[in-house]
Design an enzyme around this catalytic site. Sequence first.
Site, PDB file in Angstrom:
ATOM      1  N   THR A 204      24.487 -50.901 -64.453  1.00 47.86           N
ATOM      2  CA  THR A 204      25.927 -51.047 -64.632  1.00 47.86           C
ATOM      3  C   THR A 204      26.297 -52.506 -64.403  1.00 47.86           C
ATOM      4  O   THR A 204      25.615 -53.195 -63.638  1.00 47.86           O
ATOM      5  CB  THR A 204      26.688 -50.137 -63.640  1.00 47.86           C
ATOM      6  OG1 THR A 204      28.091 -50.223 -63.877  1.00 47.86           O
ATOM      7  CG2 THR A 204      26.394 -50.524 -62.200  1.00 47.86           C
ATOM      8  N   CYS A 231      17.772 -53.826 -61.647  1.00 46.72           N
ATOM      9  CA  CYS A 231      17.510 -54.854 -62.666  1.00 46.72           C
ATOM     10  C   CYS A 231      18.797 -55.188 -63.419  1.00 46.72           C
ATOM     11  O   CYS A 231      18.734 -55.759 -64.511  1.00 46.72           O
ATOM     12  CB  CYS A 231      16.461 -54.356 -63.664  1.00 46.72           C
ATOM     13  SG  CYS A 231      14.814 -54.218 -62.986  1.00 46.72           S
ATOM     14  N   ALA A 232      19.933 -54.841 -62.839  1.00 47.90           N
ATOM     15  CA  ALA A 232      21.207 -55.024 -63.539  1.00 47.90           C
ATOM     16  C   ALA A 232      21.903 -56.306 -63.113  1.00 47.90           C
ATOM     17  O   ALA A 232      21.803 -57.335 -63.778  1.00 47.90           O
ATOM     18  CB  ALA A 232      22.098 -53.804 -63.302  1.00 47.90           C
ATOM     19  N   GLU A 262      21.987 -66.280 -56.589  1.00 50.44           N
ATOM     20  CA  GLU A 262      20.725 -66.653 -57.228  1.00 50.44           C
ATOM     21  C   GLU A 262      20.653 -68.154 -57.444  1.00 50.44           C
ATOM     22  O   GLU A 262      21.634 -68.744 -57.926  1.00 50.44           O
ATOM     23  CB  GLU A 262      20.572 -65.913 -58.558  1.00 50.44           C
ATOM     24  CG  GLU A 262      20.417 -64.416 -58.381  1.00 50.44           C
ATOM     25  CD  GLU A 262      20.146 -63.685 -59.701  1.00 50.44           C
ATOM     26  OE1 GLU A 262      20.132 -64.336 -60.759  1.00 50.44           O
ATOM     27  OE2 GLU A 262      19.939 -62.460 -59.666  1.00 50.44           O
ATOM     28  N   HIS A 281      14.679 -62.457 -61.504  1.00 50.44           N
ATOM     29  CA  HIS A 281      15.545 -62.163 -62.653  1.00 50.44           C
ATOM     30  C   HIS A 281      14.737 -62.198 -63.951  1.00 50.44           C
ATOM     31  O   HIS A 281      15.057 -62.926 -64.894  1.00 50.44           O
ATOM     32  CB  HIS A 281      16.706 -63.149 -62.728  1.00 50.44           C
ATOM     33  CG  HIS A 281      17.933 -62.566 -63.371  1.00 50.44           C
ATOM     34  ND1 HIS A 281      19.203 -62.820 -62.941  1.00 50.44           N
ATOM     35  CD2 HIS A 281      18.071 -61.719 -64.429  1.00 50.44           C
ATOM     36  CE1 HIS A 281      20.076 -62.182 -63.700  1.00 50.44           C
ATOM     37  NE2 HIS A 281      19.412 -61.504 -64.617  1.00 50.44           N
ATOM     38  N   LEU A 282      13.713 -61.348 -63.995  1.00 47.37           N
ATOM     39  CA  LEU A 282      12.794 -61.316 -65.137  1.00 47.37           C
ATOM     40  C   LEU A 282      13.105 -60.204 -66.128  1.00 47.37           C
ATOM     41  O   LEU A 282      12.336 -59.985 -67.068  1.00 47.37           O
ATOM     42  CB  LEU A 282      11.348 -61.139 -64.638  1.00 47.37           C
ATOM     43  CG  LEU A 282      10.782 -62.238 -63.740  1.00 47.37           C
ATOM     44  CD1 LEU A 282       9.352 -61.897 -63.334  1.00 47.37           C
ATOM     45  CD2 LEU A 282      10.822 -63.588 -64.443  1.00 47.37           C
ATOM     46  N   GLY A 283      14.221 -59.498 -65.939  1.00 48.62           N
ATOM     47  CA  GLY A 283      14.494 -58.332 -66.779  1.00 48.62           C
ATOM     48  C   GLY A 283      14.402 -58.596 -68.266  1.00 48.62           C
ATOM     49  O   GLY A 283      13.918 -57.749 -69.024  1.00 48.62           O
TER      50      GLY A 283
END
Length: 528
Positions: A204, A231-232, A262, A281-283
């Site tokens: 979300t 991972c959002a 971050e 933050h590799l999504g």
Amino acid sequence: MSKPKVLISDKMDPNAARIFEERGCDVDVITGETPEELAARIGEYDGLAIRSSTKVTPAILDAATNLKVIGRAGIGVDNVDIPYASGKGVVVMNTPFGNSITTAEHAIALMMALARQIPEANARTQAGEWPKSAFMGVEVTGKTLGLVGAGNIGSIVASRALGLRMKVVAYDPFLTEDRAVELGVEKVDLDTLLSRADFVSLHTPLTDQTRNILSRERLENAKPGIRIVNCARGGLVDEAALKDLLDSGHVAGAALDVFETEPPAKDHPLFGTPNFICTPHLGASTTEAQVNVALQVAEQMADFLVNGGVTNALNMPSLSAEEAPKLKPYMKLAENLGSLVGQLAHGNLTKISIEREGAAAGLSGKPIEGAVLAGLMKQYSDTVNMVNAPFLAKERGLDVRSVRHEREGAYNTLIRVTVGTEQGDRSVAGTLFGSDAPRLVEIFGVGIEAELAGHMLYIVNEDAPGFIGRIGTLLGQNGINIGTFHLGRRDAGGEAVLLLSVDQPIPQDVVKQACDLEGVKFVKPLEF
């Protein structure tokens, strides 16, 4: 006629330049420039294609005298000053769906890593140990996965989890029963999800409604041994509470690809915590995703520059030059009505009806529909716009209906927005004063005339003497200045509605004090 000229200022798949050229644009690829170098160069370009490295600041936009469109290959546009770009007449586009599969797969990978404690086992084995008895994992087969958000990425995670023979429950304000059946998931409320899920995966956006959606209280009341994957967006999970509950063992494991700040501080409290996994933050970081977003942004920008088409624009509706002046005030009214009903309607939304009568009935319905949906969906998504809002609504199974009435009503022009919820239909209506001033004229069956703008407070109360004085005193004691004051009621002595504008956001403690006033039934701060 000269070709539109595009600058690609960040590293991007080389096929993006090829698409620009094939579709009638001249393109230069010049990466790694300083802000000063970019500002000196940007004035000759019609389009700017970027990733995350280029910062499109007011200084860059002031120098971009010919710029018509900025295209972000990816979803996040934190590096673009969108309000300033809008003021300069520059369209800002992104590619919100190009990395959906990649992000979903990363969530599944982190879930599996948590289940088998893979990072810690790998580190100790490579350190020369053979700690076979130290790691006892769990199977995911037969376990329950709770999805917080069942949109584009969440639905992909659901399909992958079902393939792993997991049970999937989902919480999403826009998830209908029919869509849940189509996805193969069970729709539940958030508390039920947390009480049943063995794993929770968040999908979300970060909004005022979703910030700290996994709060300390919710985590403490969750099923013991729960494992959490995010991972959002950072800020969805209370990181301090997560640390404490990992230490206590109530939360068995957590995997974060995103953090509230971050990059996180080197001494972040979660770092080094047993059963905690994190990635930077590799999504969206796969070769395929990077190719997809590069190609998509090139296609969108070229279509806009050459043909005038608008796709995934964050600051511009899909309008022709002829329609725009006439539709602009109607679209503002429509967006406000959508936002109002989205902020006030309770429960899962199942349908929405957009009715136009009088002068509004003679206008194109799609832009008005898009504006209503954009206002509504902005309560749940930080990337929605008038172009992609209808797609997002359809994806969530929301039944959207537009109705045009030939009848003459009490107003020369009127737009009515009705949403269906589990508690019944909720309707708001508005008109234009003087052809260009949007006004609310009805809210949930109560007549009330008000401008929707800025910070507002909505109160439902008993119609009794003294109430106006009490609410005015409360706000005055808290240093909150009232701008406008609008009243309506169903009948004398019955239910009344108060809608007032104030000069600053209303703190939560003041909202609570308002709730405790005599005769108050409901209080809700609003933002427009």
